[in-house]
Design a protein around this motif. Structure first.
Motif, mmCIF file in Angstrom:
data_model
loop_
_atom_site.group_PDB
_atom_site.id
_atom_site.type_symbol
_atom_site.label_atom_id
_atom_site.label_comp_id
_atom_site.label_asym_id
_atom_site.label_seq_id
_atom_site.Cartn_x
_atom_site.Cartn_y
_atom_site.Cartn_z
ATOM 1 N N GLY A 1 0.787 -1.230 0.000
ATOM 2 C CA GLY A 1 0.000 0.000 0.000
ATOM 3 C C GLY A 1 0.817 1.277 0.000
ATOM 4 O O GLY A 1 0.300 2.346 -0.268
ATOM 5 N N TRP B 1 -0.312 -11.974 9.635
ATOM 6 C CA TRP B 1 -1.165 -10.782 9.624
ATOM 7 C C TRP B 1 -2.512 -11.160 9.023
ATOM 8 O O TRP B 1 -2.566 -11.713 7.899
ATOM 9 C CB TRP B 1 -0.567 -9.686 8.753
ATOM 10 N N ARG C 1 -7.764 -0.249 4.923
ATOM 11 C CA ARG C 1 -7.047 -1.520 4.996
ATOM 12 C C ARG C 1 -6.560 -1.642 6.437
ATOM 13 O O ARG C 1 -5.854 -0.740 6.931
ATOM 14 C CB ARG C 1 -5.864 -1.531 4.034
ATOM 15 N N TYR D 1 -5.056 -4.392 9.659
ATOM 16 C CA TYR D 1 -4.404 -5.681 9.950
ATOM 17 C C TYR D 1 -4.352 -5.882 11.457
ATOM 18 O O TYR D 1 -4.167 -4.914 12.208
ATOM 19 C CB TYR D 1 -2.956 -5.683 9.452
HETATM 20 C C1 PHB Z 1 -0.990 -1.686 3.517
HETATM 21 O O1 PHB Z 1 -1.676 -0.643 3.399
HETATM 22 O O2 PHB Z 1 -1.330 -2.781 3.003
HETATM 23 C C2 PHB Z 1 0.297 -1.622 4.312
HETATM 24 C C3 PHB Z 1 0.829 -0.383 4.627
HETATM 25 C C4 PHB Z 1 2.004 -0.328 5.353
HETATM 26 C C5 PHB Z 1 2.615 -1.509 5.768
HETATM 27 C C6 PHB Z 1 2.069 -2.749 5.434
HETATM 28 C C7 PHB Z 1 0.899 -2.804 4.702
HETATM 29 O O3 PHB Z 1 3.761 -1.449 6.490
#
Ligand code: PHB
Ligand code: FAS
Length: 389
Positions: A46, A184, A219, A221
């Motif tokens: 992302g 994750w 988004r 996690y």
């Molecule tokens: C994401 O938006 O998928 C994302 C962003 C930063 C990260 C990991 C995933 O460190």
């Protein structure tokens, strides 16, 4: 069929390499095992470093990214019930671009096809031949017919599970790996992001990340056990767990909604050395994997492409093999520093099953240090926005 560069894999590495070479008059053919729909359906990275943004601009595919992408001047670390901002712009003069890998891939595919690029989707049984000899070539099967593609070079852009690293002489290949004892669980929801910047949370229940793809697509996690299953996580369970791992203000501001994608990704650090075997090169995830905590995976693919494209252009323009010979050394120097940062961020923010009370105190002390010391914050910031190519 013959081409100058045979590229295996139509992910970001393969597509970006093909597009940059094309703009320098160097032809390539991309062989992709999956369908375009499948490749675009994978929800991955992302965050783009400025180096990757520049590469996409040079490839002539930056217009939509600049229209729709979100510039972030900083990020927040959440621990002990409060958020602490790391100001990238003030500390480094740099920012990052939030623009999903799916969109990067779509922009690159559109450009390649519009400019006459050859991408063979659903190419089966891709095999690499004679890349250490005089006639490097690739064979593959398409609609039941076996084809041979003769070339000068083979770029293995086929990811961690691809055929290229497996084709490298295993007595020469050295690998380095750390598998993390957690994964994750990520969801995508058509809801406004809880904050205008990313929030990385360290909580005793586990790591959490609040991210986004746009101002209407979020988004999120949460760290989960390696053997966890997506089916064990209803949307409500996910939202409740996310609220428990962030500060009160964030939890209260969270706007929830139905998940439109939900998946679990394992975390590992992995590097294969060298990245050059005769006329075959490993690029991107084919050569290295980082835990996504540092948002480096896609960005390392971009810097590998920078080094390899520069080398191939020098070869075709000037007949020089110097940068070709140096590709592995040049790429690995930047890769190992990104591996270190991603490993450090992962150790800083996650709960480990075998952690002692002392280990936890060390985590909080390190978080307190990087968020209260200008030098400590600058060290995190310069790695996050991307070290120079
Ligand atoms: C994401 O938006 O998928 C994302 C962003 C930063 C990260 C990991 C995933 O460190
Ligand atoms: P890719 O894996 O993207 O592309 C390789 C391509 O080669 C694929 O399309 C595959 O189908 C094809 N291929 C494989 N074997 C083949 C064969 N034998 N023949 C032909 N084609 C073949 N990075 C981040 O920065 N942030 C994140 O949040 C993040 N989340 C991720 C989540 C998951 C589940 C995964 C797997 C990765 C994530 N990454 C993240 C890392 C990811 O973005 C990669 O760094 C990026 O996709 C690297 O691009 P490529 O090197 O092109 O590899």
């Amino acid at each position: 069929m013959r081409t100058q560069v045979a590229i295996i894999g139509a992910g970001p590495s393969g597509l970006l390499l093909s597009q940059i070479l094309h703009r320098q008059g160097i032809d390539s053919v991309i062989l992709e095992q999956r369908s375009l729909e499948y490749v675009l359906g994978r929800i991955r990275a992302g965050v783009l470093e400025q180096g990757a943004v520049k590469m996409l601009d040079e490839a002539g595919v930056g217009a939509r990214m600049h229209r729709e992408g979100l510039i972030h001047d900083g990020t927040e670390l959440c621990f002990d019930g409060s958020r602490h901002r790391i100001d990238f712009k003030a500390l480094t003069g740099e920012t990052v671009m939030v623009y999903g890998q799916t969109e990067v891939t779509r922009d690159l595919v559109d450009a390649r096809l519009a400019e006459g690029g050859v991408i063979v989707y659903e190419a089966e049984d891709v095999a690499l031949h004679d890349f250490d000899g005089a006639k490097p070539h690739v064979t593959y099967r398409k609609d039941g017919v076996t084809h041979r593609l003769d070339c000068d070079f083979i770029a293995g852009c086929d990811g961690y599970h691809g055929a290229s690293r497996k084709a490298a002489p295993q007595d020469v290949l050295k690998t380095f790996e750390r598998v993390y004892p957690f994964g994750w669980l990520g969801i995508l929801s058509e809801t406004p992001p809880v904050s205008h910047e990313l929030i990385y949370a360290n909580h005793e229940r586990g790591f959490a990340l609040c991210s986004m793809r746009s101002n209407v697509l979020s988004r999120y996690y949460v760290q989960c056990p390696l053997d966890d299953k997506v089916d064990a996580w209803s949307d409500d369970r996910f939202w409740d767990e996310l609220r428990r791992r962030v500060d009160t203000e964030t939890a209260e501001a969270l706007i929830t909604g139905p998940s439109i994608e939900k998946s679990i990704a394992p975390l590992r650090s992995f590097v294969a050395e060298p990245m050059k075997f005769g006329r075959m090169f490993l690029v991107g995830d084919a050569a290295h994997i980082v835990p996504p905590t540092g948002a480096k995976g896609l960005n390392l693919a971009a810097s590998d492409v920078y080094y390899l494209a520069r080398a191939m252009i020098d070869f075709y323009d000037n007949g020089s093999e110097m940068l070709i010979e140096r590709y592995s050394e040049d790429a690995l120097r930047r890769i190992w520093k990104a591996e270190r940062f991603s490993w450090w961020m992962t150790n800083l923010l996650h709960t480990f099953p075998d952690s002692s009370a002392f280990d936890r105190k060390m985590q909080i002390a390190e978080l307190d240090y990087v968020t209260s010391s200008k030098v400590g914050a600058a060290a995190l910031a310069e790695n996050y926005v991307g070290l120079p190519y």
